[in-house]
Design a protein around this motif. Structure first.
Motif, PDB file in Angstrom:
ATOM      1  N   LYS A   2       0.870  -1.031   0.027  1.00  0.00           N
ATOM      2  CA  LYS A   2      -0.089   0.092  -0.206  1.00  0.00           C
ATOM      3  C   LYS A   2       0.741   1.080  -0.058  1.00  0.00           C
ATOM      4  N   ALA A   3       0.331   2.224  -0.728  1.00  0.00           N
ATOM      5  CA  ALA A   3       1.060   3.423  -0.654  1.00  0.00           C
ATOM      6  C   ALA A   3      -0.031   4.789  -1.043  1.00  0.00           C
ATOM      7  N   VAL A   4       0.336   5.867  -0.794  1.00  0.00           N
ATOM      8  CA  VAL A   4      -0.315   7.112  -0.988  1.00  0.00           C
ATOM      9  C   VAL A   4       0.688   7.495  -2.109  1.00  0.00           C
ATOM     10  N   ARG A   5      -0.234   7.746  -3.341  1.00  0.00           N
ATOM     11  CA  ARG A   5      -0.016   8.494  -4.384  1.00  0.00           C
ATOM     12  C   ARG A   5      -0.760   9.605  -4.959  1.00  0.00           C
ATOM     13  N   PHE A   6      -0.312  10.443  -5.727  1.00  0.00           N
ATOM     14  CA  PHE A   6      -0.950  11.337  -6.418  1.00  0.00           C
ATOM     15  C   PHE A   6      -0.711  11.204  -7.989  1.00  0.00           C
ATOM     16  N   HIS A   7      -2.091  11.153  -8.686  1.00  0.00           N
ATOM     17  CA  HIS A   7      -1.931  11.137 -10.258  1.00  0.00           C
ATOM     18  C   HIS A   7      -1.938  12.418 -11.015  1.00  0.00           C
ATOM     19  N   SER A   8      -2.381  13.437 -10.304  1.00  0.00           N
ATOM     20  CA  SER A   8      -2.381  14.919 -10.678  1.00  0.00           C
ATOM     21  C   SER A   8      -2.191  15.717  -9.781  1.00  0.00           C
ATOM     22  N   TYR A   9      -1.751  16.874 -10.305  1.00  0.00           N
ATOM     23  CA  TYR A   9      -1.207  18.028  -9.273  1.00  0.00           C
ATOM     24  C   TYR A   9      -2.834  18.580  -8.709  1.00  0.00           C
ATOM     25  N   GLY A  10      -2.598  18.765  -7.428  1.00  0.00           N
ATOM     26  CA  GLY A  10      -4.017  19.466  -7.044  1.00  0.00           C
ATOM     27  C   GLY A  10      -4.205  19.529  -5.365  1.00  0.00           C
ATOM     28  N   GLY A  11      -5.134  19.580  -5.016  1.00  0.00           N
ATOM     29  CA  GLY A  11      -5.370  19.926  -3.400  1.00  0.00           C
ATOM     30  C   GLY A  11      -5.302  18.406  -2.885  1.00  0.00           C
ATOM     31  N   PRO A  12      -5.347  18.419  -1.660  1.00  0.00           N
ATOM     32  CA  PRO A  12      -5.175  17.174  -0.779  1.00  0.00           C
ATOM     33  C   PRO A  12      -6.014  15.984  -1.304  1.00  0.00           C
ATOM     34  N   GLU A  13      -6.996  16.195  -1.927  1.00  0.00           N
ATOM     35  CA  GLU A  13      -7.779  15.320  -2.245  1.00  0.00           C
ATOM     36  C   GLU A  13      -7.352  14.274  -3.412  1.00  0.00           C
ATOM     37  N   VAL A  14      -6.314  14.752  -4.144  1.00  0.00           N
ATOM     38  CA  VAL A  14      -5.762  13.857  -5.175  1.00  0.00           C
ATOM     39  C   VAL A  14      -4.756  12.876  -4.606  1.00  0.00           C
ATOM     40  N   LEU A  15      -4.528  12.898  -3.204  1.00  0.00           N
ATOM     41  CA  LEU A  15      -3.915  11.717  -2.535  1.00  0.00           C
ATOM     42  C   LEU A  15      -4.774  10.490  -2.561  1.00  0.00           C
ATOM     43  N   VAL A 283      -0.598  12.610  14.745  1.00  0.00           N
ATOM     44  CA  VAL A 283      -0.063  11.522  13.996  1.00  0.00           C
ATOM     45  C   VAL A 283      -1.419  10.831  13.424  1.00  0.00           C
ATOM     46  N   PHE A 284      -1.104  10.626  11.985  1.00  0.00           N
ATOM     47  CA  PHE A 284      -2.351  10.035  11.288  1.00  0.00           C
ATOM     48  C   PHE A 284      -1.853   8.867  10.764  1.00  0.00           C
ATOM     49  N   PRO A 285      -2.781   7.864  10.735  1.00  0.00           N
ATOM     50  CA  PRO A 285      -2.461   6.744   9.743  1.00  0.00           C
ATOM     51  C   PRO A 285      -2.192   6.962   8.320  1.00  0.00           C
ATOM     52  N   LEU A 286      -1.300   6.290   7.589  1.00  0.00           N
ATOM     53  CA  LEU A 286      -0.957   6.650   6.224  1.00  0.00           C
ATOM     54  C   LEU A 286      -2.177   6.981   5.496  1.00  0.00           C
ATOM     55  N   ARG A 287      -3.157   5.962   5.720  1.00  0.00           N
ATOM     56  CA  ARG A 287      -4.393   6.434   4.801  1.00  0.00           C
ATOM     57  C   ARG A 287      -4.984   7.713   4.754  1.00  0.00           C
ATOM     58  N   GLU A 288      -4.796   8.263   5.804  1.00  0.00           N
ATOM     59  CA  GLU A 288      -5.448   9.741   6.015  1.00  0.00           C
ATOM     60  C   GLU A 288      -4.293  10.891   5.653  1.00  0.00           C
ATOM     61  N   ALA A 289      -3.430  10.678   4.869  1.00  0.00           N
ATOM     62  CA  ALA A 289      -2.416  11.623   4.306  1.00  0.00           C
ATOM     63  C   ALA A 289      -3.199  12.792   3.848  1.00  0.00           C
ATOM     64  N   ALA A 290      -4.338  12.910   3.242  1.00  0.00           N
ATOM     65  CA  ALA A 290      -4.831  13.999   3.020  1.00  0.00           C
ATOM     66  C   ALA A 290      -5.279  15.017   4.069  1.00  0.00           C
ATOM     67  N   GLN A 291      -5.542  14.149   5.249  1.00  0.00           N
ATOM     68  CA  GLN A 291      -6.012  15.067   6.545  1.00  0.00           C
ATOM     69  C   GLN A 291      -4.922  15.846   6.879  1.00  0.00           C
ATOM     70  N   ALA A 292      -3.669  15.065   6.956  1.00  0.00           N
ATOM     71  CA  ALA A 292      -2.416  15.572   7.516  1.00  0.00           C
ATOM     72  C   ALA A 292      -1.876  16.676   6.388  1.00  0.00           C
ATOM     73  N   HIS A 293      -2.188  16.556   5.350  1.00  0.00           N
ATOM     74  CA  HIS A 293      -1.851  17.849   4.487  1.00  0.00           C
ATOM     75  C   HIS A 293      -2.585  19.036   4.747  1.00  0.00           C
ATOM     76  N   LYS A 294      -3.756  18.761   4.994  1.00  0.00           N
ATOM     77  CA  LYS A 294      -4.671  20.011   5.213  1.00  0.00           C
ATOM     78  C   LYS A 294      -4.279  20.892   6.544  1.00  0.00           C
ATOM     79  N   MET A 295      -3.841  19.956   7.524  1.00  0.00           N
ATOM     80  CA  MET A 295      -3.462  20.300   8.763  1.00  0.00           C
ATOM     81  C   MET A 295      -2.186  21.021   8.286  1.00  0.00           C
ATOM     82  N   SER A 296      -1.089  20.548   7.770  1.00  0.00           N
ATOM     83  CA  SER A 296       0.192  21.257   7.591  1.00  0.00           C
ATOM     84  C   SER A 296      -0.103  22.458   6.641  1.00  0.00           C
ATOM     85  N   GLU A 297      -0.932  22.649   5.953  1.00  0.00           N
ATOM     86  CA  GLU A 297      -1.333  23.670   5.032  1.00  0.00           C
ATOM     87  C   GLU A 297      -1.641  24.861   5.744  1.00  0.00           C
ATOM     88  N   THR A 298      -2.341  24.654   6.899  1.00  0.00           N
ATOM     89  CA  THR A 298      -2.698  25.774   7.944  1.00  0.00           C
ATOM     90  C   THR A 298      -1.483  26.513   8.168  1.00  0.00           C
TER      91      THR A 298
END
Ligand SMILES: NC(=O)c1ccc[n+]([C@@H]2O[C@H](COP(=O)([O-])OP(=O)(O)OC[C@H]3O[C@@H](n4cnc5c(N)ncnc54)[C@H](OP(=O)(O)O)[C@@H]3O)[C@@H](O)[C@H]2O)c1
Length: 310
Positions: A2-15, A283-298
């Motif tokens: 399992k991994a978190v990837r993005f297939h196109s540039y964009g907001g946290p939802e692309v993860l 600490v977020f589980p890997l699958r919740e990387a999008a949530q972690a990005h939202k937090m970092s982007e604050t």
């Protein structure tokens, strides 16, 4: 795996959390079973496409340039590590990262993990810690009794810079909001400055160095705090103006942190001795990387955000 990837540039939802091929170690590499990685602002800057002109990553792409985990297998010519070794490091920023169950890493990008920290805390250290170390000591050349202003001193890089500087008996002024003033004091900050109520250049003068990670008008105002011959070390682009530096009789540099295993080993010693500690905001589980990005982007995280893989 399992991994978190993005297939196109964009907001946290692309993860996307998905199945991807497990890497195999090339010569000079090990495959690390990732226990934890951390989120750095560069992750969401790459994901959003902000750094496309600087470096175009092949899509789909795996982010994540901190790792703490266990060596699973070794490529040819690897003598430093063996399966089962606990390692931490900063994988090559030009290659795919550690938002994954496994990552292939060049041995030069790894060091032995701090023995007294778990993987979550260890993963918080490499990229931000190396940046702080190299800004303070390799670039500014700070020594005991000198003075540094650290901007964003409660953030990922800043909270390490503050603690490393105090270990070398450097006087530290640090900027943060009201809610982080007590945190800066706990980390040993000599002069915590609440940027919401105080203009730092009104109370800081004749300093040897500024660690500048905010840009814009904060960079412009920061020249005023340097003594003649002092240095502004910038962590973000654009590069500081040589003209401005000259006009203030100062020096300027922009850095791009490199992985130096001897520095990772030195930092591991400091954290094992209890003299430096990584602050974990979440600490977020890997699958919740999008949530972690939202937090970092604050851009108001205290310390680090970690992604736990297992
Ligand atoms: N050149 C390199 O090699 C390199 C390496 C690492 C990072 N960087 C860059 O350096 C920057 C900082 O990275 P980071 O990981 O430390 O980011 P971070 O952890 O996201 O920084 C968050 C911190 O910034 C503080 N902050 C926000 N606005 C501020 C202001 N106006 N004045 C003072 N503090 C403020 C926040 O404190 P409050 O919540 O109290 O406001 C918060 O603690 C990023 O742009 C990153 O991309 C560059």
């Amino acid at each position: 795996m399992k991994a978190v990837r993005f297939h196109s540039y964009g907001g946290p939802e692309v993860l996307v959390y998905e199945d991807v091929p497990k890497p195999a170690p090339a010569s000079g590499e090990v495959v690390v079973k990732v226990h934890a990685t951390s989120v750095n602002p560069i992750d969401w800057k790459v994901r959003a496409g902000h750094l496309k002109s600087f470096r175009d990553y092949p899509l789909p792409f795996i982010l994540g340039w901190d790792v703490s985990g266990v060596v699973e297998s070794c490529g040819m010519d690897v003598t430093e590590w063996k399966p089962g070794d606990e390692v931490y490091g900063r994988p090559d920023i030009g290659r795919s990262g550690a938002y994954a169950e496994y990552i292939a890493v060049q041995t030069k990008d790894l060091a032995r993990k701090p023995q007294k920290l778990d993987h979550v805390h260890s993963a918080a250290i490499p990229l931000a810690g190396l940046t702080a170390w190299q800004a303070l000591f390799d670039t500014a050349g700070l020594q005991s009794m000198q003075k540094v202003l650290i901007h964003a001193a409660a953030g990922g890089v800043g909270h390490f810079a503050l603690q490393f500087a105090k270990q070398k008996n450097v006087y530290v002024a640090g900027t943060a909001s009201a809610r982080n003033q007590e945190f800066l004091k706990q980390l040993g900050c000599d002069l915590p400055i609440n940027y919401e109520t105080t203009r730092f250049e009104d109370i800081v003068h004749d300093f040897d160095a500024v660690i500048e990670s905010l840009g814009g008008e904060i960079r412009q105002r920061s020249w005023k705090v340097l003594k003649k011959g002092g240095i502004m070390v910038c962590l973000i682009g654009p590069p500081p103006s040589e003209e401005d530096a000259k006009a203030h009789g100062s020096r300027a540099a922009i850095i791009w942190a490199q992985t130096k295993p001897d520095q990772l080993a030195e930092v591991a010693k400091l954290v094992d001795s209890g003299r430096v500690r990584p602050e974990i905001a979440a600490v977020f589980p890997l699958r919740e990387a999008a949530q972690a990005h939202k937090m970092s982007e604050t851009e108001h995280v205290r310390g680090k955000i970690v992604l736990q893989v297992i």
